[in-house]
Design a protein around this motif. Structure first.
Motif, PDB file in Angstrom:
ATOM      1  N   ASN A  21     -60.544  29.594   9.834  1.00 32.70           N
ATOM      2  CA  ASN A  21     -59.974  30.315  10.969  1.00 32.70           C
ATOM      3  C   ASN A  21     -58.543  30.771  10.743  1.00 32.70           C
ATOM      4  O   ASN A  21     -58.144  31.833  11.214  1.00 32.70           O
ATOM      5  N   ILE A  24     -58.735  33.861   8.550  1.00 34.06           N
ATOM      6  CA  ILE A  24     -59.404  34.954   9.266  1.00 34.06           C
ATOM      7  C   ILE A  24     -58.504  35.537  10.343  1.00 34.06           C
ATOM      8  O   ILE A  24     -58.467  36.761  10.548  1.00 34.06           O
ATOM      9  N   LYS A  28     -57.546  39.488  10.788  1.00 35.98           N
ATOM     10  CA  LYS A  28     -57.993  40.238  11.978  1.00 35.98           C
ATOM     11  C   LYS A  28     -56.826  40.927  12.666  1.00 35.98           C
ATOM     12  O   LYS A  28     -56.951  42.073  13.127  1.00 35.98           O
ATOM     13  N   SER A  47     -59.810  33.545  16.826  1.00 38.55           N
ATOM     14  CA  SER A  47     -59.590  32.690  15.651  1.00 38.55           C
ATOM     15  C   SER A  47     -58.373  31.797  15.819  1.00 38.55           C
ATOM     16  O   SER A  47     -58.365  30.641  15.374  1.00 38.55           O
ATOM     17  N   SER A 126     -64.816  37.867   7.149  1.00 41.62           N
ATOM     18  CA  SER A 126     -64.790  36.851   8.200  1.00 41.62           C
ATOM     19  C   SER A 126     -66.169  36.258   8.429  1.00 41.62           C
ATOM     20  O   SER A 126     -66.309  35.046   8.645  1.00 41.62           O
ATOM     21  N   GLU A 130     -66.794  32.404   8.169  1.00 44.52           N
ATOM     22  CA  GLU A 130     -67.294  31.713   9.366  1.00 44.52           C
ATOM     23  C   GLU A 130     -68.697  31.168   9.122  1.00 44.52           C
ATOM     24  O   GLU A 130     -69.045  30.078   9.584  1.00 44.52           O
TER      25      GLU A 130
END
Length: 307
Positions: A21, A24, A28, A47, A126, A130
């Motif tokens: 996370n 990511i 993002k 995230s 991602s 994830e």
């Protein structure tokens, strides 16, 4: 698996999710700044919230390990339940709230779609990260649930770390799909509002997950009984003793994920001397803890004739 192994695996699942996370979230936010995508910005907030949640769970696990003291004679095991409830509140208030707000703003004042190449690349990376974290959580939870169904195992689990990360990662994967669909529809139709709709959909998913986690954490925080198998074992072990004529109410409550308080009302044979009762209680306690190491405290109370 031993308690130590279960705790270690639980921490491994949380660390895997946290590592995924953190990286990511940064990607993002960069993609959101370049593309102006509301859904991508929402996923960045998602995230960040997930990362904070995993830090709180690790903190809760650390605090729960503290031994009992004069102020907290039953120990600190249930502090993990408090922090898991805080996690549910954060998901609802911050994750879901920001997602819906950002989506509504983007629907009311849509921005023209920008080049989405960076967004698609970030979404793909991602999804892989994830997905890896999600598989780690699924495998760990699957090993611990035995023959129970998935939802039954979640409902009966006494360790929030077992299912919080699983729920979060599932919501994250669904959110990534919604973000990708929203960005694609915005470019395919030229209508940027689809990006906002995707943000709202992500918020609804997060709100649903938060409610589920909140309900499960609330039950643990209030105090849940031990498994029916443990209760039956306590009753059977005590009833099998020749000094006992009957077993009344058996009270159990989880003091933590792997710590159970047990109290039972026992009717002893009248002719049994006090010294023999003390030895019998010690034998019963040793036998039960050998098979059920999660029994942290055991209180056996002599009562008048039952029935």
């Amino acid at each position: 698996m031993s308690d130590g192994g279960e705790v270690g695996e639980s921490r491994l699942v949380i660390f895997a999710a946290l590592a995924a996370n953190l990286g990511i979230a940064a990607a993002k936010f960069v993609a959101a700044a370049i593309t102006g995508s509301s859904a991508m910005l929402t996923e960045g907030f998602h995230s960040v919230v997930d990362s904070l949640n995993q830090i709180l769970l690790l903190y809760g696990q650390h605090r729960a390990k503290r031994p009992a003291d004069e102020k907290h004679p039953a120990g600190y095991g249930r502090e993990l339940y408090f922090w898991s409830f805080v996690v549910a509140i954060l998901i609802f208030a911050t994750g879901a709230g920001l997602s819906v707000y950002e989506g509504v703003v983007h629907v009311l004042a849509p921005e023209p779609p920008q080049d989405a190449t960076v967004a698609y690349a970030v979404l793909a990376v991602s999804f892989v990260l994830e997905g890896t974290s999600w598989l780690t959580a699924v495998r760990a939870f699957g090993r611990g649930k035995g023959r129970q169904g998935w939802w039954q195992a979640v409902h009966r689990s006494k360790d929030p770390a077992d299912f919080v990360v699983l729920f979060e990662d599932t919501a994250a994967l669904v959110g990534l799909l919604f973000a990708g669909i929203g960005i694609w529809l915005s470019h395919a139709t030229g209508d940027a509002r689809f990006d906002g709709y995707a943000s709202i959909a992500i918020g609804v998913v997060l709100a649903a997950v938060a409610v589920l986690l909140g309900c499960e954490s609330k039950g643990l925080l209030i105090g849940e009984r031990a498994s029916p198998a443990l209760i039956a074992a306590v009753r059977a072990t005590i009833s099998a003793r020749p000094e006992v004529t009957g077993v009344g109410h058996v009270l159990t409550v989880h003091l933590g994920p792997r710590a159970v308080f047990v109290a039972a009302d026992i009717d002893f044979v009248d002719a049994v001397p006090v010294g023999r009762i003390e030895a019998m209680i010690a034998d019963v306690e040793a036998a039960l803890r050998a098979d059920w190491p999660e029994i942290d405290r055991l209180y056996l109370k002599p009562v008048a004739a039952l029935g």
